[in-house]
Write a protein that holds these residues in place. Structure first.
Motif, PDB file in Angstrom:
ATOM      1  N   LEU A  96       0.876  -1.170   0.132  1.00  0.00           N
ATOM      2  CA  LEU A  96      -0.106  -0.040   0.067  1.00  0.00           C
ATOM      3  C   LEU A  96       0.847   1.404  -0.065  1.00  0.00           C
ATOM      4  O   LEU A  96       0.759   2.297  -0.769  1.00  0.00           O
ATOM      5  N   LEU A  97       2.004   1.446   0.854  1.00  0.00           N
ATOM      6  CA  LEU A  97       2.738   2.288   0.765  1.00  0.00           C
ATOM      7  C   LEU A  97       3.357   2.687  -0.299  1.00  0.00           C
ATOM      8  O   LEU A  97       3.773   3.879  -0.875  1.00  0.00           O
ATOM      9  N   TYR A  98       4.023   1.633  -1.069  1.00  0.00           N
ATOM     10  CA  TYR A  98       4.537   1.698  -2.549  1.00  0.00           C
ATOM     11  C   TYR A  98       3.669   2.061  -3.487  1.00  0.00           C
ATOM     12  O   TYR A  98       3.994   3.209  -4.205  1.00  0.00           O
ATOM     13  N   SER A  99       2.395   1.883  -3.186  1.00  0.00           N
ATOM     14  CA  SER A  99       1.498   2.288  -4.315  1.00  0.00           C
ATOM     15  C   SER A  99       1.073   3.852  -4.059  1.00  0.00           C
ATOM     16  O   SER A  99       0.868   4.461  -5.116  1.00  0.00           O
ATOM     17  N   ILE A 100       0.869   4.039  -2.839  1.00  0.00           N
ATOM     18  CA  ILE A 100       0.714   5.583  -2.954  1.00  0.00           C
ATOM     19  C   ILE A 100       1.605   6.264  -3.376  1.00  0.00           C
ATOM     20  O   ILE A 100       1.477   7.377  -3.623  1.00  0.00           O
TER      21      ILE A 100
END
Length: 121
Positions: A96-100
């Motif tokens: 999720l953090l990478y995607s954001i």
């Protein structure tokens, strides 16, 4: 049209069909035709009961993380590849953090889903 679809999905993965049509200013029928063709050729895939579209360069697990991020809590039942027991798997946080960070267009969905969650309290 195919290159426009792939370009948009590369910049902002996981839109609905209508959102994609609006962003590309394309008629729904035309967009459906080209999406079907891209899916058939393996360049695009879709996830969820409320289909969202992703380029094939994004692995399916990351696609599910983006789907969950964009759909919010209502998508937990569908995001089975991300579930470990009764909770999200530990590595989902990193997905999720990478995607954001990689896709700024997802930040608006985070805010919208946060507001929904807070309103449920």
């Amino acid at each position: 049209m195919e290159s426009a679809i792939l370009s948009y999905l590369g910049r902002c993965p996981g839109p609905y069909l209508r959102q994609l049509a609006k962003e590309l200013s394309a008629p729904m029928g035309t967009l459906n035709y080209y999406l079907f063709k891209l899916i058939r050729d393996g360049l695009v895939y879709r996830l969820g009961s409320r289909p969202r579209y992703f380029p094939s360069e994004i692995e399916e697990e990351r696609g599910w993380a983006i789907y969950l991020l964009r759909e919010g809590p209502r998508a937990l039942a569908e995001a089975q590849p991300l579930i470990c027991g009764r909770r999200l798997c530990p590595h989902v946080r990193d997905l999720l953090l990478y995607s954001i960070e990689a896709y700024p267009c997802l930040r608006r969905d985070i805010v919208d889903n946060f507001i929904v969650l807070i309103s449920m309290l």
